[in-house]
Write a protein that holds these residues in place. Sequence first.
Motif, mmCIF file in Angstrom:
data_model
loop_
_atom_site.group_PDB
_atom_site.id
_atom_site.type_symbol
_atom_site.label_atom_id
_atom_site.label_comp_id
_atom_site.label_asym_id
_atom_site.label_seq_id
_atom_site.Cartn_x
_atom_site.Cartn_y
_atom_site.Cartn_z
ATOM 1 N N ASN A 45 0.826 -1.202 0.000
ATOM 2 C CA ASN A 45 0.000 0.000 0.000
ATOM 3 C C ASN A 45 0.868 1.264 0.000
ATOM 4 O O ASN A 45 0.616 2.206 -0.769
ATOM 5 C CB ASN A 45 -0.932 -0.001 1.211
ATOM 6 N N ASN A 46 1.891 1.274 0.841
ATOM 7 C CA ASN A 46 2.771 2.439 0.910
ATOM 8 C C ASN A 46 3.568 2.615 -0.381
ATOM 9 O O ASN A 46 3.761 3.742 -0.845
ATOM 10 C CB ASN A 46 3.715 2.315 2.103
ATOM 11 N N SER A 49 1.248 4.043 -2.916
ATOM 12 C CA SER A 49 1.019 5.465 -2.635
ATOM 13 C C SER A 49 2.180 6.322 -3.120
ATOM 14 O O SER A 49 1.969 7.424 -3.638
ATOM 15 C CB SER A 49 0.829 5.683 -1.128
ATOM 16 N N LEU A 76 -1.113 -1.656 -5.234
ATOM 17 C CA LEU A 76 -2.339 -1.474 -4.465
ATOM 18 C C LEU A 76 -3.301 -2.647 -4.622
ATOM 19 O O LEU A 76 -4.133 -2.879 -3.752
ATOM 20 C CB LEU A 76 -3.008 -0.161 -4.877
#
Length: 78
Positions: A45-46, A49, A76
Amino acid sequence: MLKQYDQLMAGKKYREVFPLLDSIEAVFSNVPGYGNSFEPGLVYNNRGSAFLSLALYEVKDSTEKKQLLNFAMKNLDT
C-alpha cells in the motif's frame, strides 16, 4: 522504519521511500509468521502510494506517468 516512511512522504521525498520500503519488506519476510499477516500489505500500500504521488505531483511526461500509475495499481491490488 514506518515513521521514517511517513516523514519522507510528508517531505515529498517520494523517490527516497523505495529503498526503505524494500528494507521493511525484507524484515517482514524474515520474521516467522509475518508472511501471511497484514503487515506486508502495508508495504504494498505504501509503495503504491509513493508511485501514485510521483505520478500526480512530480512527473510531467505522460509515458512515465502512465508507467508509474501501472506500478501503483499493481502494488495497491496486491
